[in-house]
Design a protein around this motif. Structure first.
Motif, PDB file in Angstrom:
ATOM      1  N   ALA A 132      37.762  12.251 148.352  1.00  0.00           N
ATOM      2  CA  ALA A 132      38.017  11.148 147.161  1.00  0.00           C
ATOM      3  C   ALA A 132      37.433   9.664 147.327  1.00  0.00           C
ATOM      4  CB  ALA A 132      39.696  10.976 147.691  1.00  0.00           C
ATOM      5  N   ASP A 133      36.923   9.447 148.487  1.00  0.00           N
ATOM      6  CA  ASP A 133      36.195   8.313 148.564  1.00  0.00           C
ATOM      7  C   ASP A 133      34.946   8.371 147.839  1.00  0.00           C
ATOM      8  OD1 ASP A 133      37.703   6.612 150.283  1.00  0.00           O
ATOM      9  OD2 ASP A 133      36.852   7.365 151.840  1.00  0.00           O
ATOM     10  N   TYR A 134      34.482   9.415 147.839  1.00  0.00           N
ATOM     11  CA  TYR A 134      33.119   9.862 147.009  1.00  0.00           C
ATOM     12  C   TYR A 134      33.368   9.779 145.697  1.00  0.00           C
ATOM     13  CZ  TYR A 134      28.514  11.975 145.780  1.00  0.00           C
ATOM     14  OH  TYR A 134      27.610  12.173 145.249  1.00  0.00           O
ATOM     15  N   LYS A 138      31.786   7.177 142.610  1.00  0.00           N
ATOM     16  CA  LYS A 138      31.014   7.707 141.610  1.00  0.00           C
ATOM     17  C   LYS A 138      31.803   7.320 140.047  1.00  0.00           C
ATOM     18  CE  LYS A 138      27.701   9.431 143.285  1.00  0.00           C
ATOM     19  NZ  LYS A 138      26.472   9.006 143.271  1.00  0.00           N
ATOM     20  N   GLN A 139      33.019   7.116 140.174  1.00  0.00           N
ATOM     21  CA  GLN A 139      33.688   6.579 139.027  1.00  0.00           C
ATOM     22  C   GLN A 139      33.396   5.259 138.507  1.00  0.00           C
ATOM     23  OE1 GLN A 139      35.588   8.589 136.871  1.00  0.00           O
ATOM     24  NE2 GLN A 139      34.874  10.454 138.313  1.00  0.00           N
ATOM     25  N   GLN A 140      32.931   4.253 139.465  1.00  0.00           N
ATOM     26  CA  GLN A 140      32.718   3.147 139.431  1.00  0.00           C
ATOM     27  C   GLN A 140      31.651   2.668 138.438  1.00  0.00           C
ATOM     28  OE1 GLN A 140      32.381   1.063 143.104  1.00  0.00           O
ATOM     29  NE2 GLN A 140      34.582   1.043 143.448  1.00  0.00           N
TER      30      GLN A 140
END
Length: 140
Positions: A132-134, A138-140
């Motif tokens: 979930a961190d990755y 990537k969504q930022q």
């Protein structure tokens, strides 16, 4: 901070499915241990008998089960993996210490030591690509 960024970039490039499976396995193990301590708190009280004269034994009792439960969930999903691993380190050091101050159980000592080393690995390595961190990064 630069060191963490460098390690995180290396981890994202060199991630592999077996490492993600190891992270998920660690999370499941910690989650199950947390549930085990929550459902039968007498086990945890019995484990803490060598430390009953030390201050803060009630604090320890109320920290261990929720930290294992919530930390295990976070590690499974790869969300705040480094922080969740960091929260497990004192618990695992305490599990190793219990074996030296109380009655020595070699299997419990081996499991606590292996879990400590895996937690230290994920404290340094991070959560990897399949987490979930990755995804959130990537969504930022």
């Amino acid at each position: 901070m630069e060191t963490i960024k460098t390690l995180n970039k290396w981890a994202n490039v060199n991630t592999a499915l077996p490492i993600d499976m190891l992270r998920i396995g660690l999370g499941v193990f910690l989650f199950i241990k947390g549930i085990n301590f929550m459902t039968s708190s007498q086990i945890l009280v019995d484990l803490l008998t060598p430390f009953q004269n030390w201050g803060g034994s009630m604090l320890i009792l109320h920290y261990v089960a929720p930290a294992l439960f919530i930390g295990g969930l976070l590690i499974i999903f790869g969300l705040l993996t480094r922080w969740a691993s960091l929260a497990q380190i004192p618990i695992l050091i305490g599990a190793i210490a219990i074996n030296f101050f109380g009655e020595i159980h070699l299997l419990d000592l081996a499991i606590a030591t292996i879990t400590l080393f895996i937690s230290l690995f994920f404290l340094i390595y991070g959560s990897g690509k399949n987490s979930a961190d990755y995804y959130f990064k990537k969504q930022q």
